[in-house]
Design a protein around this motif. Structure first.
Motif, PDB file in Angstrom:
ATOM      1  N   HIS A 589       0.818  -1.209   0.000  1.00  0.00           N
ATOM      2  CA  HIS A 589       0.000   0.000   0.000  1.00  0.00           C
ATOM      3  C   HIS A 589       0.851   1.257   0.000  1.00  0.00           C
ATOM      4  O   HIS A 589       0.549   2.234  -0.700  1.00  0.00           O
ATOM      5  N   ASP A 590       1.920   1.277   0.778  1.00  0.00           N
ATOM      6  CA  ASP A 590       2.755   2.472   0.855  1.00  0.00           C
ATOM      7  C   ASP A 590       3.331   2.837  -0.510  1.00  0.00           C
ATOM      8  O   ASP A 590       3.391   4.014  -0.881  1.00  0.00           O
ATOM      9  N   ASP A 591       3.780   1.824  -1.268  1.00  0.00           N
ATOM     10  CA  ASP A 591       4.300   2.079  -2.604  1.00  0.00           C
ATOM     11  C   ASP A 591       3.228   2.705  -3.495  1.00  0.00           C
ATOM     12  O   ASP A 591       3.476   3.690  -4.203  1.00  0.00           O
ATOM     13  N   TYR A 592       2.041   2.132  -3.460  1.00  0.00           N
ATOM     14  CA  TYR A 592       0.994   2.562  -4.383  1.00  0.00           C
ATOM     15  C   TYR A 592       0.395   3.906  -4.004  1.00  0.00           C
ATOM     16  O   TYR A 592       0.070   4.725  -4.874  1.00  0.00           O
ATOM     17  N   SER A 593       0.231   4.167  -2.725  1.00  0.00           N
ATOM     18  CA  SER A 593      -0.306   5.470  -2.325  1.00  0.00           C
ATOM     19  C   SER A 593       0.690   6.573  -2.645  1.00  0.00           C
ATOM     20  O   SER A 593       0.307   7.662  -3.106  1.00  0.00           O
ATOM     21  N   ALA A 594       1.994   6.301  -2.436  1.00  0.00           N
ATOM     22  CA  ALA A 594       3.014   7.299  -2.751  1.00  0.00           C
ATOM     23  C   ALA A 594       3.078   7.559  -4.252  1.00  0.00           C
ATOM     24  O   ALA A 594       3.120   8.711  -4.698  1.00  0.00           O
ATOM     25  N   ALA A 595       3.084   6.481  -5.047  1.00  0.00           N
ATOM     26  CA  ALA A 595       3.157   6.642  -6.502  1.00  0.00           C
ATOM     27  C   ALA A 595       1.909   7.343  -7.035  1.00  0.00           C
ATOM     28  O   ALA A 595       1.995   8.217  -7.910  1.00  0.00           O
ATOM     29  N   TYR A 596       0.747   6.971  -6.507  1.00  0.00           N
ATOM     30  CA  TYR A 596      -0.515   7.589  -6.950  1.00  0.00           C
ATOM     31  C   TYR A 596      -0.545   9.080  -6.632  1.00  0.00           C
ATOM     32  O   TYR A 596      -0.851   9.913  -7.491  1.00  0.00           O
ATOM     33  N   ASN A 597      -0.222   9.448  -5.389  1.00  0.00           N
ATOM     34  CA  ASN A 597      -0.248  10.862  -5.010  1.00  0.00           C
ATOM     35  C   ASN A 597       0.748  11.680  -5.818  1.00  0.00           C
ATOM     36  O   ASN A 597       0.465  12.810  -6.226  1.00  0.00           O
ATOM     37  N   ALA A 598       1.930  11.112  -6.047  1.00  0.00           N
ATOM     38  CA  ALA A 598       2.948  11.833  -6.796  1.00  0.00           C
ATOM     39  C   ALA A 598       2.534  12.028  -8.250  1.00  0.00           C
ATOM     40  O   ALA A 598       2.631  13.127  -8.797  1.00  0.00           O
ATOM     41  N   ALA A 599       2.050  10.972  -8.894  1.00  0.00           N
ATOM     42  CA  ALA A 599       1.666  11.062 -10.298  1.00  0.00           C
ATOM     43  C   ALA A 599       0.436  11.944 -10.479  1.00  0.00           C
ATOM     44  O   ALA A 599       0.345  12.712 -11.447  1.00  0.00           O
ATOM     45  N   LYS A 600      -0.512  11.845  -9.562  1.00  0.00           N
ATOM     46  CA  LYS A 600      -1.704  12.694  -9.644  1.00  0.00           C
ATOM     47  C   LYS A 600      -1.313  14.162  -9.535  1.00  0.00           C
ATOM     48  O   LYS A 600      -1.797  15.019 -10.282  1.00  0.00           O
TER      49      LYS A 600
END
Length: 689
Positions: A589-600
């Motif tokens: 989850h930490d990987d995906y939430s970080a990647a999602y927030n950054a890309a968004k």
């Protein structure tokens, strides 16, 4: 009414005493000149209260408070009597004076400073001097009275709601909590509101929405007036509420009810027969909590920096980044979200919260036009800090005829999803060099030209084109994609291309370093393009994935970007070829939430670009301008010494025009200096107009 000139050497100001109610129904007051140097011997410290006791007066003439309000329509005025002379003041101010008179607030030796009356508005020299004193005026004032306007739209219900919600605010420190087992109390509150949306009062959420839509919250000057003052009382008609209570009520919405607030407002709209194109003024929700309260608390504690927390705060010093709470980027962001009648006040109106080192070098002048004022501010910033960081915010699209290297403080294309939170280091430790020519209209500095833009992704819909709903701002103009002219596949291996793309999409955000530091960027390639698919996959993973699973209506921003750019070519590959649209079973989850927030965040503020040398990056998307006011193919990336990110520039016959900051993967950490050392690039003087 005649004004007696104020003496600077005596630190004089004009203060107002409101007299008792008179038979003619008009507000009567007296205006007198007093000196802030005429102090009693007692100490300066005082408790944060609305008014002092007579024994606490700090001056021989008494004490004073400041009024924070909005003038409103300048053509709508009302009469008051000042020093036995009938004068006209804005109707909103007259209503405020009536309220303060009824409450007997400033009727004796405790007086009030009000800009519309206390400053001779016809004297531009005095206006400039008094604007320069705002920091002192509001800091020294015993208290500040915030006037939101007359009671209307069930404002009393909004105040009641805020007072109730404030009791659920989590201070983050168990010793300061007023409610035992606060988490249980909040869960009980959520449950009660889910079962009965009118649990905290029928129509109260519509009332709060109206309360936060009042013109006061959009006014530029309130930022400094509220931030630097000690005690604040909010008046709305006959009701009052303590400033901290109001902010804690808003804070509870941010902490515990941010998603639920939309459903609560939907219910109230139906029962109150109200319809809003945009449910909440989220800008004002953020402004009250973040710009006016939390930032004020930091300044009150004399904090010199904002710590951007990282999960690896104990490791590399890059992750232990400190940022000043009111750097030039934040000030420009605040200015953009505010309203003011005079373009020059977009900076002058924030001068009281600018760092003293910088502010002391600025002499507010209303004798020069806005463009000259913005040039003066930029030059002063460059010289004060020996830095060219301000170039990141510059471009030629503001409309006030300032130099392209000087940010126009009225430009509405600025977006809060900027890169200024990230501690990049594109120019390494090489110091800046700056010279000014042509009456400070030309800037000459040293730097390196890196690459030329070949292709650009889509622009978002223009804000000035007419928007019926905020969601439309996330839509793209289909005819604005500029495919790169280089169509053959590059020699870069696919795996390296993927890594380059991932790092560009996430812009290497170091404050969100997840557990798997080396590969977390790759998670962005598995984020589904379809919102429903993504939320279903996140929900299926159960506990720990609640955040991503609750991103409905927010995830669509990433989803729209992905779908719109599916055919954009990167090094001979369609963008869609890089994505897998499936979250693997072993995902963290930490990987995906970080990647999602950054890309968004990346895709909300800039346009994706590719260069002639197959680099991937981002440039400014000016959604306040037309096709001619944009970054274009042929524009250049350069690294300017003394600036932490690359700058995008455009050649012209005499030099270059600055187009603002850019991200270019592979040159954000000083790599340009190594290219110079290797003989790939050369240092040159850059002349900016």
């Amino acid at each position: 009414m005649e004004y007696t000139p104020l003496r600077e050497d005596l630190d004089e100001i004009r203060v107002i005493t409101i007299l008792p109610t008179s038979a003619d129904g008009l507000v009567h007051c007296t205006i007198e000149v007093v000196s802030l140097t005429d102090r009693n011997e007692r100490g300066e410290n005082h408790e944060a209260t609305e008014a002092p006791a007579p024994s606490q007066y700090r001056f021989k003439w008494g004490d004073y408070a400041c009024l924070s309000y909005t003038w409103g329509d300048p053509t709508k005025t009302a009469s008051i009597i000042a020093n036995s002379v009938q004068i006209q003041v804005p109707t909103n101010l007259e209503a405020c004076l009536q309220t303060m008179q009824n409450r007997s607030m400033f009727g004796a030796r405790f007086k009030v400073w009000i800009d519309a009356i206390s400053i001779n508005q016809r004297d531009t020299a005095e206006r400039g001097l008094q604007v320069g004193k705002m920091r002192e005026l509001y800091t020294v004032a015993w208290s500040v009275v915030i006037w939101l306007g007359a009671e209307c739209s069930d404002s009393q219900k909004a105040i009641d709601l805020l007072e109730k919600l404030s009791r659920y605010y989590d201070h983050g420190d168990k010793d300061e909590r007023n409610i035992p087992n606060l988490n249980l109390e909040i869960e009980a509150l959520r449950s009660s509101l889910k079962n009965d949306p009118e649990y905290l009062g029928r129509g109260s959420w519509v009332a709060l929405r109206e309360f936060l839509s009042r013109p006061y919250w959009d006014r530029l000057w309130i930022i400094q007036e509220v931030l630097i003052s000690a005690s604040k009382t909010v008046l709305c008609g006959s009701r009052s509420i303590n400033w901290d209570i109001l902010c804690k009520g808003i804070g509870t919405i941010h902490q515990s009810l941010f998603v639920m607030k939309n459903d609560l407002l939907d219910h109230d709209q139906k029962v109150c027969e109200k319809t809003y194109l945009e449910p909440w003024s989220t800008k004002n929700l953020h402004r009250v909590l973040k710009d006016l309260w939390l930032l004020g608390e930091e300044l009150k504690q004399k904090s010199n920096s904002i710590y951007l927390p990282s999960k690896r705060a104990d490791s590399h010093p890059r992750f232990q980044f400190h940022r000043k709470p009111l750097d030039i980027h934040r000030l420009l962001e605040i200015s953009k979200q505010s309203l003011g009648s005079d373009a020059r006040d977009r900076f002058y109106g924030l001068l009281a919260i600018v760092e003293p080192e910088f502010a002391s070098q600025i002499r507010p002048s209303y004798a020069i036009d806005a463009g000259a004022a913005f040039n003066m501010v930029a030059k002063t910033h460059i010289q004060t800090y020996n830095s060219l960081e301000i170039l990141r915010e510059a471009n030629p699209w503001g409309g006030n005829d300032s130099a392209s290297w000087a940010p126009d403080w009225t430009w509405q294309g600025r977006n809060r999803f900027k890169m200024h939170l990230v501690p990049y280091n594109a120019s390494g430790s090489t110091p800046s060099s700056a010279r000014f020519l042509d009456q400070d209209k030309t800037l000459i500095c040293s730097g390196v030209i890196i690459d030329k833009i070949d292709g650009l992704g889509l622009r978002r819909r223009e804000a000035r084109g007419g928007v019926n709903h905020a969601a439309e701002l996330w839509e793209f103009k289909a005819d604005t994609m500029v495919q790169p002219q280089a169509t053959s596949r590059s020699e870069i291996e696919m795996e390296q291309l993927k890594l380059n793309l991932c790092r560009a999409l996430t812009r290497d955000r170091p404050w969100e370093i997840p557990n798997n530091e080396s590969t977390w960027h790759l998670a962005v390639l598995n984020l589904p393009a379809d919102e429903d698919t993504a939320l279903k996959e996140f929900s299926a993973r159960g506990p720990g994935w609640e955040y991503l699973a609750s991103e409905r209506n927010y995830y669509q921003r990433w989803s729209l970007w992905r779908k719109a750019h599916a055919e954009f070519m990167i090094c001979g590959h369609r963008l869609d070829e890089f994505f897998m649209d499936h979250v693997p079973d072993d995902a963290l989850h930490d990987d995906y939430s970080a990647a999602y927030n950054a890309a968004k965040g990346s895709s909300q503020a800039q346009r994706l670009v590719v260069t002639e040398k197959n680099r991937i990056g981002w440039v400014t998307d000016n959604n306040d301008g037309g096709a001619e006011d944009q970054v274009m193919r042929g524009d250049l990336f350069c690294v300017v010494f003394g600036c932490s990110t690359p700058i995008v520039i455009r050649p012209n016959p005499n030099g270059f025009v600055v187009l603002g900051e850019g991200y270019l993967q592979g040159v954000m950490e000083g790599e340009a200096l190594q290219m110079v050392e290797d003989g790939e690039l050369c240092i040159q003087d850059l002349k900016f107009y």
